[in-house]
Design a protein around this motif. Structure first.
Motif: not given
Length: 159
Positions: A61-65, A82-84
């Motif tokens: 996930v590139s950005v988590l909003l 999973s990776v942020v």
């Protein structure tokens, strides 16, 4: 990637207005991705207050909003692996009486990760209930409370 049936639940905006980073948004209800790698790595993932997204397999996930809300906050559950790779942002909607939660294990990619948490009425505006690992670090901003409820093993700095 996501099927046509999944698109009924998720709103996928590809470069809205011709600019910006692509976005996948869960506006209401709950949804589980059917397997790993269903959301393209460069997409931002947005989950509205009261909605719940479970990742059915490892995702990048590139950005988590996320959002804190009056009756419920956003909820995301990561699958192992999973990776942020970018920032996490939690604004307040309504009173912000219920904070957002992130469950399941996930890793922070190398480098700094901005975590911006607005201050709502909740005691915890963002709670991370799973183990956070990886080479990345966290730079928190905003007056909201960030709670790391599980032992973190990430190796970067926390400021």
């Amino acid at each position: 990637y996501l099927s046509a049936a999944d698109a009924v639940v998720l709103t996928q905006l590809l470069n809205p207005g011709g600019a910006g980073t692509p976005l996948v948004r869960l506006a209401a209800g709950s949804f589980t991705t059917p397997a790993a790698d269903r959301i393209p790595d460069e997409f931002r993932v947005s989950v509205a207050a009261g909605a719940a997204l479970a990742l059915g397999g490892a995702e990048t996930v590139s950005v988590l909003l996320l959002e804190s809300g009056t009756a419920a906050g956003s909820a995301v559950t990561f699958a192992a692996g999973s990776v942020v790779t970018g920032a996490v942002t939690v604004p307040t909607t309504g009173t912000g009486a219920v904070g957002a939660t992130v469950g399941g294990p996930f890793a922070l990619s190398a480098g700094g990760h901005a975590v911006s948490v607005a201050d709502g009425a909740a005691a915890a505006d963002l709670t991370l209930t799973g183990t956070v690992s990886g080479a990345g670090g966290v730079t928190k901003s905003g007056a909201g409370a960030l709670v790391l409820a599980a032992a973190g093993t990430y190796t970067g700095p926390t400021t």
